[in-house]
Structure formats: C-alpha cells, structure tokens
Design an enzyme around this catalytic site. Structure first.
Site, mmCIF file in Angstrom:
data_model
loop_
_atom_site.group_PDB
_atom_site.id
_atom_site.type_symbol
_atom_site.label_atom_id
_atom_site.label_comp_id
_atom_site.label_asym_id
_atom_site.label_seq_id
_atom_site.Cartn_x
_atom_site.Cartn_y
_atom_site.Cartn_z
ATOM 1 N N ARG A 113 19.803 -20.108 -85.356
ATOM 2 C CA ARG A 113 18.300 -20.022 -85.362
ATOM 3 C C ARG A 113 17.604 -19.601 -84.029
ATOM 4 N NH1 ARG A 113 16.344 -25.499 -88.785
ATOM 5 N NH2 ARG A 113 17.847 -25.039 -90.516
ATOM 6 N N ARG B 12 17.327 -28.781 -79.753
ATOM 7 C CA ARG B 12 16.957 -27.407 -80.367
ATOM 8 C C ARG B 12 17.510 -26.579 -79.582
ATOM 9 N NH1 ARG B 12 12.430 -27.229 -83.553
ATOM 10 N NH2 ARG B 12 11.630 -29.102 -82.659
ATOM 11 N N GLU C 70 13.505 -35.921 -86.306
ATOM 12 C CA GLU C 70 13.954 -35.516 -87.309
ATOM 13 C C GLU C 70 15.555 -35.411 -87.442
ATOM 14 O OE1 GLU C 70 14.371 -31.802 -90.074
ATOM 15 O OE2 GLU C 70 12.662 -31.697 -88.943
ATOM 16 N N SER D 274 16.349 -33.189 -93.503
ATOM 17 C CA SER D 274 15.444 -32.815 -94.507
ATOM 18 C C SER D 274 15.804 -32.519 -95.634
ATOM 19 C CB SER D 274 14.528 -31.680 -93.792
ATOM 20 O OG SER D 274 13.250 -31.489 -94.416
ATOM 21 N N ARG E 120 22.521 -33.467 -83.481
ATOM 22 C CA ARG E 120 21.320 -34.361 -83.513
ATOM 23 C C ARG E 120 21.863 -35.879 -83.736
ATOM 24 N NH1 ARG E 120 15.403 -32.370 -84.932
ATOM 25 N NH2 ARG E 120 15.195 -30.573 -83.808
#
Length: 430
Positions: free
Chosen positions: A262, A277, A349, A352, A391
């Site tokens: 990403r 991130r 988070e 999801s 994560r």
C-alpha cells in the site's frame, strides 16, 4: 456496484442511505443518465425497425417503376442508418457515464450500522482479556531491548526508503511463526481452504473488488500495468469473477498468507515510527463467498475466527462496529478488532471484517444457480484479516515485554518456535 433498477424503484431510500454516509443525494443525476441511456436505446431500436421496413419497400418501389418513391425510400434508409449509428453511440456513451458514476459511489450501510462521523462514534460490541498491570513503563515494540537487534529500519531505508523494515534472526522467526500459526488454525480448526495467490493483478481484479477507480492512488502500479495487491482479498474474491456457482457449493471459505502493498497516500505523517503502517507487509486474509441469506451470519463467524487467534495468543482486544462515517467504501457493515498495545497505551486495529453483500459481485458478475431453479443470483462476498501479521508481531512483543528488555512469548506459538518462548534482552530466542 449499485443496481440502477433499485435506485429507479426507490430513489428516496438510496439518497437516505447515502446521507447516513455524509453524502449528498445522487439519485436525480443517476436517473437522468439512466433516462437518457434508455431513450437512446429505444430510439435506436425504433429507427432500426423503420429502416428495416423501408428497406423491404425499396425493391417494390423499384419494380413498380415509381422512381420518386424509390428515391424517397432509399434516402430514408440512408438517414435511418445514420440515426441508428448516432443513437447507438449516444447509448454507449451514456451507459459508460452511468457505469462510471455507479463505480464511484460507496456501498450502502445496513440499517443496524450505527450512524456517526468518525472513529469516535464506533460502537464496542465485545471485549476480551485485561491488559497486564506492569510495574515498569512499557515501551513501543521498536524500543524493546530484545527486539532492536532483529528490527532494522535503517537498512530498510537504505534499500527502499521510509515505511519499510528488515527483520532478522529471532524476530524474523517469530514473525514467520505467527503467520504459520494463523494459517494452521484457520485451516485445521476454522474450516478455511488455504490458497497461494499472485501478488500482481490486472485492472479488472482491482475494479471488481472495489479498489479501482477510487483507491488507485493508495496502491502501487508497475510499468507493465500490473497492480501490487493491497491484500489478497483482491485475488481470493476475484477468483469467482464471471462464475455461476452451484448453490450447494456455498459457502466458499478461503484463506491466504501473502505480501501486501500500500502506498499509504492518504496517511502522510501517521504512525511513521515502527512497523504499524508499512508500504510492504504480510497478512493472513479470509474471504467468504456466500448465499445472500447467509452473509450476515458469516460476518459473525468470520469475526469470531479472527478474535479466536487473539484469544489463543492471550492478547487483550475489543471489537467495534464501525459507524457510517468510518466504514470502508465497499462495506455494508464492518467489525473492527483492536488489540491492546501497552507501548501506546491504547487499542489499535489488527483486523477488519466486512460484508459487501452483492456490491463486489455485481462489479465482477459472480453469481450462483439456485437449487430450486430460476435465474442465477449474485453471491455475497466477505473479507477479513485473520490477522495482519506485522501488527500481531507488534502486539505479541509489546504485551510480552519484561522490565529487563526481554519478551515472554505466547504459549500457543511453542509448536512453531521449537518450544522456545523467550526472546532475551540480547535478542536471542531461548
């Protein structure tokens, strides 16, 4: 993608659902395009019928010697030919414009999704575990003494720039063990079928899974025109594109461990320290393809699969339903799972889980054949992280950190770590 027929039948309902997402009404503009498209199609069909009728009369006029009528009919045929071409082009143009508009409009939230503007309006629905009470001040993952030798951001920056990391030694092994633990749990206990998919895909796969056109800037595009996948949701979901599945084959439950990429174009300045991130990361992704009547229950099941991974790792978490203003583009409902990170003193988070209903299926024409007969219907698709591996590594390291800089690892990882469950302050796995 939305069904224009449903918008045509219930424009007020459509606009009201968009308003819950904070968007202005759109039905009038969409229906104007739809009306123009339908008028052009009807006009071209009428002109074609008139041309065909005139064509049949041309020969009769010629045979009867009526030269004036022959010339009139021949001119009419020529005029109708031009009119048909013009109307067909108008129909194509308006159809493309309508499709492009529909592709840019987000999915409509289910009625039970809470209204809200941002993450502060999300609603907690589950909480598990209690954060450890520490007699020292915890630090973030990259500042734990035992982690520093195995988490190298400087070398990664030399190789690739910001938002990359090189893992080595014990930390790399723990990262690998987590991915294997997740895959084995999902396949052996949760009934998911493991896949290994490409990480390079064509436009159609990104478009069909609602990553294009809206999120093109958030992904990487190669010179050859391939996209690097942001998640294997793209490949797993698009694997049924264009298919008509037997109802008895549903649900399809898939899982894949892949690299993900990403650009993080919309997150400048956020989470710049550590691994939280990254441009390149790994994820174990779950995808389900279901009968429409089963998708809501499947979302709950998928959420439990992700929560179960955290429970096995003894990581405190909470689960929230995203409000309308925080929900992703393609989702009708999303359950986010947030893991406790003592280094940040907050939940972040880690998964999801979303149902898109038939939103993606319409874009990629994925259907099933009802067992009772009748026309094929669109399937429902769901996706969820099970989990984001990097994560999860952060959570394991921060929750297991000790005052001396060592880390005690979850017992569940013992089979994948050769029974070694302590990362010493020197970065050695023992």
């Amino acid at each position: 993608m939305h069904d224009i027929r449903q918008i045509r039948d219930n424009p007020a309902v459509f606009d009201a659902a968009l308003a819950r997402r904070g968007l202005e009404p759109m039905s009038s503009d969409l229906l104007a395009l739809d009306s123009a498209r339908r008028a052009a199609v009807t006009g071209s069909e009428t002109a074609l019928a008139e041309r065909n009728a005139a064509s049949k009369q041309v020969g009769a006029a010629k045979a009867s010697g009526d030269e004036a009528e022959f010339e009139r009919l021949r001119a009419l045929v020529a005029d109708k030919k031009d009119e048909i071409a013009r109307l067909e082009e108008e129909a194509r143009t308006t159809d493309a414009a309508l499709r492009n508009r529909l592709l840019e409009i987000p999915n409509l939230p289910y009625d039970d999704v809470p209204d809200g503007m941002d993450e502060t309006d999300n609603v907690e629905i589950n909480r598990w575990g209690e954060p450890r009470v520490l007699d020292f001040t915890p630090v973030e993952h990259f500042d734990i003494a035992g982690v520093r030798p195995g988490m190298d951001f400087e070398t990664a920056a030399k190789l690739s720039g910001a938002r990359f990391v090189v893992l080595r030694g014990a930390v790399a092994r723990i990262h690998r063990a987590l991915a294997q633990f997740m895959l084995d749990t999902h396949t052996e206990e949760n009934g998911l079928v493991e896949h290994m998919t490409p990480v390079l895909v064509r436009d159609a796969a990104m478009l069909g899974t609602d990553k294009l056109p809206k999120f093109g800037d958030d992904s990487f595009l190669t010179r050859e025109g391939y996209w690097l996948i942001p998640t294997s949701e793209v490949t797993l979901t698009y694997s049924v594109a264009g298919d008509i599945l037997d109802e008895a084959a549903l649900p399809l439950r898939m899982v894949a461990h892949t690299l993900c990429f990403r650009s993080e174009a919309g997150s400048a300045g956020r989470d710049t320290s550590g691994m939280l991130r990254q441009h390149q990361f790994e994820k174990v992704e779950m995808v389900s393809v279901t009968h429409p009547d089963e998708s809501r229950a499947e979302l709950d099941r998928m959420t439990r699969c992700a929560e179960g991974i955290l429970e096995k790792l003894d990581l405190p978490y909470r689960t929230v339903v995203l409000c309308t203003g925080d929900m992703g583009f393609g989702a009708r409902r999303t359950n986010d799972i947030e893991v406790w990170l003592p280094g940040q003193n907050m939940y972040r988070e880690i998964s999801s889980c979303s149902t898109t209903a038939d939103f993606q299926a319409r874009r990629m024409n994925a259907r099933f054949k009802p067992a009772a007969g009748g026309k094929p219907e669109f399937v429902h698709t769901l996706n969820g992280s099970g989990l984001a591996v990097g994560r999860c590594l952060i959570a394991v390291l921060e929750n297991g950190q000790q005052a001396d800089g060592s880390v005690v690892l979850p017992k569940a990882l013992a089979p994948w770590l050769g029974g070694k469950l302590t990362l010493t302050a020197e970065g050695v796995l023992v």
